[in-house]
Design a protein around this motif. Structure first.
Motif, PDB file in Angstrom:
ATOM      1  N   ALA A 126      -3.206  -8.048   6.394  1.00  9.19           N
ATOM      2  CA  ALA A 126      -1.758  -7.966   6.261  1.00  9.19           C
ATOM      3  C   ALA A 126      -1.326  -6.581   5.775  1.00  9.19           C
ATOM      4  O   ALA A 126      -0.331  -6.021   6.236  1.00  9.19           O
ATOM      5  CB  ALA A 126      -1.259  -9.044   5.304  1.00  9.19           C
ATOM      6  N   LEU A 127      -2.095  -6.008   4.872  1.00  9.46           N
ATOM      7  CA  LEU A 127      -1.794  -4.677   4.366  1.00  9.46           C
ATOM      8  C   LEU A 127      -1.961  -3.630   5.464  1.00  9.46           C
ATOM      9  O   LEU A 127      -1.155  -2.695   5.575  1.00  9.46           O
ATOM     10  CB  LEU A 127      -2.698  -4.359   3.179  1.00  9.46           C
ATOM     11  N   GLN A 128      -2.981  -3.781   6.288  1.00  8.85           N
ATOM     12  CA  GLN A 128      -3.203  -2.829   7.375  1.00  8.85           C
ATOM     13  C   GLN A 128      -2.091  -2.886   8.414  1.00  8.85           C
ATOM     14  O   GLN A 128      -1.691  -1.861   8.976  1.00  8.85           O
ATOM     15  CB  GLN A 128      -4.569  -3.088   8.026  1.00  8.85           C
ATOM     16  N   VAL A 129      -1.582  -4.086   8.683  1.00  6.64           N
ATOM     17  CA  VAL A 129      -0.453  -4.216   9.605  1.00  6.64           C
ATOM     18  C   VAL A 129       0.756  -3.461   9.053  1.00  6.64           C
ATOM     19  O   VAL A 129       1.440  -2.727   9.773  1.00  6.64           O
ATOM     20  CB  VAL A 129      -0.123  -5.702   9.834  1.00  6.64           C
ATOM     21  N   LYS A 135       2.834   1.378  -2.741  1.00  8.71           N
ATOM     22  CA  LYS A 135       4.125   1.656  -2.125  1.00  8.71           C
ATOM     23  C   LYS A 135       4.414   0.693  -0.978  1.00  8.71           C
ATOM     24  O   LYS A 135       5.558   0.253  -0.796  1.00  8.71           O
ATOM     25  CB  LYS A 135       4.188   3.109  -1.645  1.00  8.71           C
ATOM     26  N   LEU A 136       3.392   0.372  -0.200  1.00  7.68           N
ATOM     27  CA  LEU A 136       3.598  -0.585   0.886  1.00  7.68           C
ATOM     28  C   LEU A 136       3.985  -1.952   0.337  1.00  7.68           C
ATOM     29  O   LEU A 136       4.875  -2.628   0.867  1.00  7.68           O
ATOM     30  CB  LEU A 136       2.336  -0.698   1.736  1.00  7.68           C
ATOM     31  N   ARG A 137       3.327  -2.352  -0.740  1.00  5.27           N
ATOM     32  CA  ARG A 137       3.620  -3.673  -1.316  1.00  5.27           C
ATOM     33  C   ARG A 137       5.004  -3.718  -1.965  1.00  5.27           C
ATOM     34  O   ARG A 137       5.585  -4.796  -2.106  1.00  5.27           O
ATOM     35  CB  ARG A 137       2.540  -4.045  -2.340  1.00  5.27           C
ATOM     36  N   GLU A 138       5.540  -2.568  -2.349  1.00  3.68           N
ATOM     37  CA  GLU A 138       6.908  -2.532  -2.869  1.00  3.68           C
ATOM     38  C   GLU A 138       7.929  -2.801  -1.769  1.00  3.68           C
ATOM     39  O   GLU A 138       8.975  -3.398  -2.008  1.00  3.68           O
ATOM     40  CB  GLU A 138       7.195  -1.174  -3.511  1.00  3.68           C
ATOM     41  N   ALA A 139       7.622  -2.338  -0.563  1.00  5.84           N
ATOM     42  CA  ALA A 139       8.579  -2.439   0.544  1.00  5.84           C
ATOM     43  C   ALA A 139       8.381  -3.679   1.399  1.00  5.84           C
ATOM     44  O   ALA A 139       9.336  -4.155   2.038  1.00  5.84           O
ATOM     45  CB  ALA A 139       8.476  -1.199   1.429  1.00  5.84           C
ATOM     46  N   VAL A 140       7.171  -4.197   1.447  1.00  6.52           N
ATOM     47  CA  VAL A 140       6.814  -5.295   2.344  1.00  6.52           C
ATOM     48  C   VAL A 140       6.145  -6.400   1.540  1.00  6.52           C
ATOM     49  O   VAL A 140       5.281  -6.123   0.699  1.00  6.52           O
ATOM     50  CB  VAL A 140       5.854  -4.815   3.469  1.00  6.52           C
ATOM     51  N   VAL A 141       6.544  -7.645   1.786  1.00  9.92           N
ATOM     52  CA  VAL A 141       5.859  -8.785   1.173  1.00  9.92           C
ATOM     53  C   VAL A 141       4.566  -9.009   1.941  1.00  9.92           C
ATOM     54  O   VAL A 141       4.572  -9.516   3.063  1.00  9.92           O
ATOM     55  CB  VAL A 141       6.741 -10.044   1.199  1.00  9.92           C
ATOM     56  N   VAL A 142       3.466  -8.600   1.356  1.00  7.51           N
ATOM     57  CA  VAL A 142       2.151  -8.666   1.998  1.00  7.51           C
ATOM     58  C   VAL A 142       1.409  -9.884   1.458  1.00  7.51           C
ATOM     59  O   VAL A 142       1.142  -9.970   0.260  1.00  7.51           O
ATOM     60  CB  VAL A 142       1.350  -7.377   1.717  1.00  7.51           C
ATOM     61  N   GLU A 143       1.055 -10.816   2.334  1.00  9.36           N
ATOM     62  CA  GLU A 143       0.399 -12.038   1.902  1.00  9.36           C
ATOM     63  C   GLU A 143      -0.495 -12.599   3.008  1.00  9.36           C
ATOM     64  O   GLU A 143      -0.220 -12.430   4.194  1.00  9.36           O
ATOM     65  CB  GLU A 143       1.423 -13.120   1.533  1.00  9.36           C
ATOM     66  N   ALA A 144      -1.529 -13.298   2.582  1.00 14.37           N
ATOM     67  CA  ALA A 144      -2.329 -14.113   3.495  1.00 14.37           C
ATOM     68  C   ALA A 144      -1.912 -15.575   3.417  1.00 14.37           C
ATOM     69  O   ALA A 144      -2.158 -16.344   4.344  1.00 14.37           O
ATOM     70  CB  ALA A 144      -3.815 -13.973   3.173  1.00 14.37           C
ATOM     71  N   SER A 145      -1.296 -15.968   2.321  1.00 14.58           N
ATOM     72  CA  SER A 145      -0.875 -17.343   2.095  1.00 14.58           C
ATOM     73  C   SER A 145       0.601 -17.510   2.442  1.00 14.58           C
ATOM     74  O   SER A 145       1.464 -16.813   1.889  1.00 14.58           O
ATOM     75  CB  SER A 145      -1.096 -17.728   0.628  1.00 14.58           C
ATOM     76  N   ALA A 146       0.907 -18.447   3.339  1.00 13.04           N
ATOM     77  CA  ALA A 146       2.299 -18.709   3.684  1.00 13.04           C
ATOM     78  C   ALA A 146       3.059 -19.292   2.490  1.00 13.04           C
ATOM     79  O   ALA A 146       4.246 -18.991   2.295  1.00 13.04           O
ATOM     80  CB  ALA A 146       2.374 -19.663   4.873  1.00 13.04           C
ATOM     81  N   ASP A 147       2.403 -20.101   1.687  1.00 13.16           N
ATOM     82  CA  ASP A 147       3.064 -20.676   0.518  1.00 13.16           C
ATOM     83  C   ASP A 147       3.445 -19.598  -0.489  1.00 13.16           C
ATOM     84  O   ASP A 147       4.551 -19.611  -1.048  1.00 13.16           O
ATOM     85  CB  ASP A 147       2.157 -21.709  -0.152  1.00 13.16           C
ATOM     86  N   ALA A 148       2.523 -18.648  -0.717  1.00  9.32           N
ATOM     87  CA  ALA A 148       2.823 -17.550  -1.637  1.00  9.32           C
ATOM     88  C   ALA A 148       3.954 -16.685  -1.097  1.00  9.32           C
ATOM     89  O   ALA A 148       4.841 -16.246  -1.850  1.00  9.32           O
ATOM     90  CB  ALA A 148       1.577 -16.715  -1.883  1.00  9.32           C
ATOM     91  N   MET A 149       3.939 -16.452   0.217  1.00  8.56           N
ATOM     92  CA  MET A 149       5.019 -15.672   0.819  1.00  8.56           C
ATOM     93  C   MET A 149       6.348 -16.399   0.676  1.00  8.56           C
ATOM     94  O   MET A 149       7.379 -15.778   0.362  1.00  8.56           O
ATOM     95  CB  MET A 149       4.717 -15.385   2.292  1.00  8.56           C
TER      96      MET A 149
END
Length: 319
Positions: A226-229, A263-277
């Protein structure tokens, strides 16, 4: 009930593929959609930028849910032309369309060769455009000679009633300002403190109508994927915030980007879990009437299937 919408990013997908994606989004259970209106992508890696107004007609004709657009009158679009476009779309698809108006970004507007104004002038220009467009949408003949020049213009084909004209704002200060003239608010972000501040500023300044939030996400099988995307497609979000509105070329965004993990995580909600997202989206969207979810990857199919099976059910439990 909070509207859960899908954001269609013209900067990332060819128009035909984006049309398929918005139709798929409706079929998996999204309540609505919105799209960007760019002339250029943010970075060369994104590589697309179809004409939003042509696409909107096709998208509304091949779906049943509402679709809106964020656009900028005053430079690339003369307000008379934009009022005509808005009137035509709403006349064909009554009650299913809205437009959010902002002061724009140089990456889309510099092409007119007329110079890129400072923010104060851009806001004054936007306000003049909004006032002129509202008059045009109800059938008035408009003449202006100010930052915007209009000569005896009239929009002839009009809807029974104009669609909502929302104000697009990123900062709390701008959200408070658009409250003076907008039928609602749309802002962007994933930090609950920042999104809450924008919403409060709008309401505290007397803003009425619906408030919508656009949120960028990256959902994949693993956190690293998800982070790489996000890094591949949304690296421009790490460019210096004070420069974003004034950058003229996608190559400049790419050169200024500093896509560290934080910085990416500040701008984008990065998750593997749909529930966490879902929990993070719900926290950012607290108090909003609508939230529009933008998956920053170019492969929308797997994301939309996970929305149907996991993310949308989780969000509906929380919102």
């Amino acid at each position: 009930m909070t509207t859960i919408g899908y954001h269609a990013s013209h900067e990332q997908l060819p128009p035909r593929d984006l049309l398929s994606a918005v139709r798929f989004a409706e079929s998996v259970g999204f309540d609505a959609a919105m799209c960007s209106d760019h002339l250029a992508p943010w970075t060369p890696a994104q590589g697309e930028s179809g004409f939003a107004w042509t696409w909107l007609g096709a998208a509304l004709a091949s779906t049943h849910f509402p679709i809106g657009v964020v656009t900028a009158p005053g430079q690339r679009y003369h307000p008379v032309i934009l009022a005509q476009a808005i009137a035509t779309v709403e006349q064909m698809f009554p009650g299913r369309f809205w437009a959010a108006l902002g002061s724009g970004e140089a990456i889309n507007e510099h092409v007119t060769g007329t110079g890129w104004p400072e923010k104060a002038e851009r806001e004054q220009r936007l306000r003049e455009c909004v006032d002129a467009m509202r008059r045009l949408l109800v059938g008035e003949k408009v003449t202006l000679d100010s930052l915007i020049v209009v000569d005896e213009a009239r929009v002839w084909s009009r809807p029974e009633s104009p669609p909502p004209l929302f104000g697009a704002a990123v900062s709390a200060r701008t959200a408070g300002w658009v409250a003076e003239w907008a039928d609602g608010l749309i802002t962007v972000g994933s930090d609950p403190d920042a999104t809450g501040a924008a919403l409060s500023a709008f309401r505290d300044a007397g803003g009425t109508g619906d408030a919508a939030l656009q949120i960028h996400v990256s959902l994949a099988d693993t956190d690293e994927e998800a982070l790489q995307v996000a890094r591949a497609q949304w690296a421009h979000s790490s460019a210096p915030a004070e420069r974003v509105w004034d950058i003229a070329q996608p190559e400049e965004f790419a050169a200024l980007a500093d896509p560290t993990d934080d910085k990416l995580r500040e701008a984008v909600v990065v998750e593997a879990s749909a529930d966490a997202m879902a929990e993070r989206i719900a926290a950012a969207a607290e108090g909003f009437d609508a939230v529009y979810i933008h998956h920053v990857g170019v492969d929308q199919g797997p994301f939309l299937r996970r929305c149907e099976e996991q993310l949308l059910p989780a969000l509906r439990r929380l919102l």
